[in-house]
Enzyme design. Structure first.
Site, PDB file in Angstrom:
ATOM      1  CG  ASP A 231       5.710   9.324   1.440  1.00 37.86           C
ATOM      2  OD1 ASP A 231       5.504  10.497   1.065  1.00 37.86           O
ATOM      3  OD2 ASP A 231       6.311   9.035   2.492  1.00 37.86           O
TER       4      ASP A 231
ATOM      5  CB  SER B 171     -12.634  -3.704   4.428  1.00 38.84           C
ATOM      6  OG  SER B 171     -11.477  -3.819   5.240  1.00 38.84           O
TER       7      SER B 171
ATOM      8  CE  LYS C 194      -4.091  -1.927   2.326  1.00 38.62           C
ATOM      9  NZ  LYS C 194      -3.608  -3.085   3.082  1.00 38.62           N
TER      10      LYS C 194
HETATM   11  O1  S5P Z   1      -9.601  -2.235   2.793  1.00 40.07           O
HETATM   12  C1  S5P Z   1      -8.801  -3.129   3.024  1.00 40.07           C
HETATM   13  C2  S5P Z   1      -7.715  -3.378   2.187  1.00 40.07           C
HETATM   14  C3  S5P Z   1      -6.886  -4.443   2.473  1.00 40.07           C
HETATM   15  S1  S5P Z   1      -5.696  -4.855   1.319  1.00 40.07           S
HETATM   16  N1  S5P Z   1      -8.978  -3.925   4.100  1.00 40.07           N
HETATM   17  C4  S5P Z   1      -8.154  -4.962   4.386  1.00 40.07           C
HETATM   18  O2  S5P Z   1      -8.409  -5.661   5.368  1.00 40.07           O
HETATM   19  N2  S5P Z   1      -7.066  -5.202   3.597  1.00 40.07           N
HETATM   20  C5  S5P Z   1      -6.091  -6.263   3.929  1.00 40.07           C
HETATM   21  O3  S5P Z   1      -6.746  -7.514   3.874  1.00 40.07           O
HETATM   22  C6  S5P Z   1      -5.482  -6.138   5.305  1.00 40.07           C
HETATM   23  O4  S5P Z   1      -4.255  -5.432   5.221  1.00 40.07           O
HETATM   24  C7  S5P Z   1      -5.274  -7.576   5.720  1.00 40.07           C
HETATM   25  O5  S5P Z   1      -4.026  -8.019   5.296  1.00 40.07           O
HETATM   26  C8  S5P Z   1      -6.331  -8.361   4.959  1.00 40.07           C
HETATM   27  C9  S5P Z   1      -7.570  -8.713   5.752  1.00 40.07           C
HETATM   28  O6  S5P Z   1      -7.298  -9.643   6.734  1.00 40.07           O
HETATM   29  P1  S5P Z   1      -8.434 -10.366   7.621  1.00 40.07           P
HETATM   30  O7  S5P Z   1      -7.662 -11.099   8.639  1.00 40.07           O
HETATM   31  O8  S5P Z   1      -9.296  -9.291   8.199  1.00 40.07           O
HETATM   32  O9  S5P Z   1      -9.181 -11.268   6.667  1.00 40.07           O
END
Ligand code: S5P
Length: 470
Positions: free
Chosen positions: A305, A360, A302
């Protein structure tokens, strides 16, 4: 005319009725709002349009659009009185001529305010919004005379629209009750009905089938990006749309997990800077596992910068991400210059980018506008961008893929704002292409078994979306 007087007039004209009514949905309701009657009373139409104008007069927009049919007279009235151009969304597709779904004169990127008489579930409004947004128009504001307070406003707000209404049904009830137009019993009954008949966002989405039915082979034909093609070939040959987010903190755990989930995934996603004992040997081993089990290595760095720094973060030791990652994520909060900077490393023919368009978390700052702009940047750079990370419905653009985290077999959340949806919901209702699952897999007792389960559910949901499986 003030708002209270207008309510009393609408009551006298039979626009606001109390009794027993069967709604379009089959529901029996103790009240009914029939704004179509208003066309018979030009003076009242004028008063309503004045109230609606108060809600929008300060807003920045190019066109007014009334949801057919009840709001057409309202948008016409406002258009004429305030010299604002109107567009009309057709209710049915024309059989002859242009087959246009939106009549009027407009350019892509212009803004429309959409007006309806009543918002209850929000469904007719969303149907209109989809059509006019497909024409390239932008909608930020949605206006109604009455918010029936049954969930539609929050559904629309969740989709990023700002909703304004002249009245809530409760305000109307209070005015009528105060003026002895409805008795205590009707007043209470109506409030109770509203309270007990909430039509939630998820329920609504389940009733609709508006997801673009894009298959992996269609995306493959539409993309010119070699990394996207590689990923799609893996997805199709292994029949998996699962990306495992391997968020563990030691080399040993990471390699063990990769070995366990390898057969079931199309990508292994890492946060390599969280691996305490990281070294170049880890990368050699990960590479070898990615070949053995045929998956891509996805470093979720991600970059966010300024370009000058993102470039160094991408290429510098000790992580040397550009040398081994097949895919990396990039934020575009700094603008499309971030992508230009990564491009200037000349490493993007072997590492594809995924633009984080929307996050998310429940309190994410990635607003609807931000997501839209991020998507535009991704589209502009499709030669190096594989797709976007997002939560909403998949964009119709067949050249980009959509990757969605926040997935678990059971919906819910965590202690830090993460929101989980199910694979079925994500593939079938939102049309996503790849699900990203972290804790749902690596915190389970048997990650191999769990990832096999996710793989199966994900593939089945994808086929269901295409109409190939019941
Ligand atoms: O909006 C986001 C984007 C990403 S890439 N929300 C996220 O959770 N992620 C990534 O997805 C986060 O960095 C983590 O590595 C993964 C979700 O993990 P979980 O354990 O919640 O399924």
């Amino acid at each position: 005319m003030d708002k209270e007087k207008l309510v009393l007039q609408l009551f006298d004209l039979g626009v606001l009725q109390f009794g027993q009514f069967t709604l379009k949905s089959g529901l029996s309701s103790p009240f009914y709002l029939d704004f179509r009657r208003v066309v018979a009373y030009p003076e009242t139409l004028k008063h309503i349009s004045d109230q609606l104008w108060e809600l929008i007069k300060e807003l920045d927009f190019d066109h007014l659009c009334g949801v057919p049919y009840a709001a057409l007279s309202l948008s016409s009235a406002i258009s004429m009185r305030h010299n604002k151009p109107m567009i009309v969304k057709r209710k049915e597709v024309k059989k002859h001529g242009t087959k246009k779904m939106v009549e009027g004169i407009y350019e892509e990127g212009e803004k429309a305010v959409v007006i309806d008489d009543v918002i209850s579930s929000g469904i007719s409004m969303i149907e209109t919004l989809e059509v006019i947004e497909d024409e390239g128009l932008e909608v930020d504001y949605v206006i109604a005379i009455v918010d029936r307070m049954q969930g539609g406003v929050s559904t629309l707000e969740k989709q990023g629209y700002e909703v304004k209404s002249v009245y809530t049904i409760e305000e109307i009830l209070n005015i009528l009750h105060k003026n002895n137009k409805v008795d205590d019993h009707t007043y209470k009954l109506t409030l109770e009905f509203i309270h007990n008949n909430q039509i939630g966002y998820d329920k609504l989405r389940l009733q609709r089938n508006v997801v673009p039915k894009l298959s992996y082979s269609t995306i493959k034909i539409n993309t010119a990006n070699e990394i996207t093609k590689r990923l799609l070939t893996i997805i199709e040959s292994k029949q998996t749309n699962l990306c495992c987010s391997a968020d563990v903190n030691t080399k040993k755990e990471l390699l063990e997990l990769a070995e366990q989930v390898g057969p079931y995934i199309c990508m292994l996603k890492t946060h390599i800077d969280t691996v305490a004992d990281f070294d170049s040997e880890l990368i050699v081993k990960l590479k070898s596992l990615s070949q053995k089990y045929n998956f891509l290595l996805f470093e979720d760095r991600k970059f966010a910068d300024i370009g000058h720094i993102a470039k160094q973060q991408f290429t510098s030791a000790p992580l040397n991400i550009a040398d081994w990652a097949d895919i990396v994520t990039v934020h575009v909060v700094a603008g499309s210059s971030s992508i230009d900077a990564l491009r200037s490393t000349e490493q993007l023919d072997t590492t594809g980018l995924i633009v984080v368009a929307q996050m998310s978390t429940e309190d994410t700052l990635t607003s609807r506008d931000y997501t839209k702009e991020a998507l535009k940047i991704a589209q502009k750079h499709q030669d190096v961008v594989v797709g976007i990370v997002g939560q909403n419905k998949r964009p119709r653009d067949a050249g980009l893929m959509m990757f969605t985290p926040g997935i678990k077999l059971e919906a819910g959340g965590d202690a830090h704002g993460q929101v989980y949806n199910t694979p079925q919901e994500a593939f079938e209702m939102r049309g996503i292409d790849v699900m990203i699952v972290g804790r749902g897999i690596y915190q389970s007792e048997n990650p191999a078994k769990k990832s096999a389960e996710y793989k199966q559910v994900g593939w089945k949901s994808y086929l269901k979306r295409l109409g190939l499986e019941e």
